[in-house]
Design a protein around this motif. Sequence first.
Motif, PDB file in Angstrom:
ATOM      1  N   ARG A 198      30.055  48.835  53.083  1.00  0.00           N
ATOM      2  CA  ARG A 198      30.468  47.916  52.020  1.00  0.00           C
ATOM      3  C   ARG A 198      31.215  46.761  52.670  1.00  0.00           C
ATOM      4  NH1 ARG A 198      31.014  51.117  46.432  1.00  0.00           N
ATOM      5  NH2 ARG A 198      31.316  48.998  45.715  1.00  0.00           N
TER       6      ARG A 198
ATOM      7  N   ASP B 227      30.885  41.871  45.698  1.00  0.00           N
ATOM      8  CA  ASP B 227      30.889  43.086  46.504  1.00  0.00           C
ATOM      9  C   ASP B 227      29.491  43.253  47.082  1.00  0.00           C
ATOM     10  OD1 ASP B 227      32.000  45.403  47.557  1.00  0.00           O
ATOM     11  OD2 ASP B 227      31.108  46.625  45.973  1.00  0.00           O
TER      12      ASP B 227
ATOM     13  N   GLN C 276      26.760  45.505  49.518  1.00  0.00           N
ATOM     14  CA  GLN C 276      26.505  46.820  50.114  1.00  0.00           C
ATOM     15  C   GLN C 276      25.259  46.729  50.979  1.00  0.00           C
ATOM     16  OE1 GLN C 276      26.526  50.172  47.490  1.00  0.00           O
ATOM     17  NE2 GLN C 276      27.968  49.223  46.071  1.00  0.00           N
TER      18      GLN C 276
END
Length: 416
Positions: free
Chosen positions: A183, A216, A218
């Motif tokens: 992440r 965010d 990933q």
Amino acid sequence: MNAEIIAVGSEMLTGDRIDTNSLFITDQLNNLGVEVVAKHVIGDDRERLARTIRQAARSSDFVIVSGGLGPTEDDVTRDAVAAALGRAQVFNAGISEGIEERFRRMKRVMPEINKRQAMVIQGAEILANDCGTAPGQWIVTGKQVVMILPGPPHELKSMFTRECMSRLAHIVPPLVIRTRIFRVSGMSESDLDQTISPIYKKYENPATTILAHNGDLQVHLRARCATKAEAESLLDEVCGPIETALGSLIYSRCGHPLEIVIGRKLTERNATLVVAESATGGGLSERITSVPGSSKYFLGGFVTYTAAMKTEVLGVPEDLLELHGAVSPAIAEAMARGARNRTGATWAISITGNAGPGTDGPEGAAQAPVGVVYIGIAGPDESVETFHRIWPSSDRARVRAFAAQMALDMLNRKLQ
Ligand code: ATP
């Protein structure tokens, strides 16, 4: 080996229902090493469904059809599969008795139309339904298998787990799948891809996917090999250079979100946290408290929306608000300092901004452009650092989510 999933039901072609069965089936198939190459949602239309099944059965090893097994006219799956495979249907007295018995247990008489649910495609194996009336069917056609499963998700899950997985395991060559998730925060999706694509593009296995959601990022790497050791060593080979390229931009190597990473660091240091939120209206506190055990380090949050609340609750000077406006580095700093001083927390985060979309934000916020956010981090050395970001979005929910993500990211960096 590969598979296609066909969800049957006109309700899933409207905004009322979404096809969740295919998500479950995909997960299960992936665990066996079967790749899902297409998903279809087809209304209750026999011809269209038969065409889709025919095409899928030509190009995929497994075709899984879910829904449309009820007793009524609009339940067309059995007929469509029979037509697509050119097979007859045979009445199965045992299934009919089973359904009748189920009705009897509910002190009801089975309506005549339920007998349709006892029609079985010639050559099919019956898949027992322990949660409902409609049995499933497993039909082998040359090298392919067509599965017919009920639509209600709890019936489908139970049947797929009990009846299909073991049958599939006999057919699908053993394959180990290992996944690693990094992440990443503090960079854009395209910057991330530009940085790591020269590394992962050299490999088809593991397969690499980048997922982006409200700031965010990933990176998912999925290796499929004959043994666990092979999969792990393949992942090591690709993950090593990715870790070197991204360095401290990686905040988690096991898939945990920032609120968990921060929670662990605060707990390890015996430190506490307080937040003072304006634009995010409690969203940051919500993320922090979503972690079980967060009461060990999270003292609480102030949602101070108006200028008066900022002054009363956090001690932000009125003249500072008048001079700089509520959305400014000076106010972010004063909010963080005030929250920390008033609670004695080790760390304080503040957020002030204009989440838009228009001019009716919290008092004073409308003076700032939409998408502007200031974040303050007050720390144990009594200093306060402020950060500033403009998101080119007038989507209120997104700006608020980005702001909370950035605030957690900034604190995480301070806790390195
Ligand atoms: P029943 O015998 O109960 O009629 P069925 O096999 O005919 O079962 P459907 O009537 O198609 O199933 O669907 C029953 C319920 O399950 C409906 O509420 C439907 O919206 C839901 N459902 C059907 N397919 C799916 C799917 N792919 N994902 C999520 N829900 C689904």
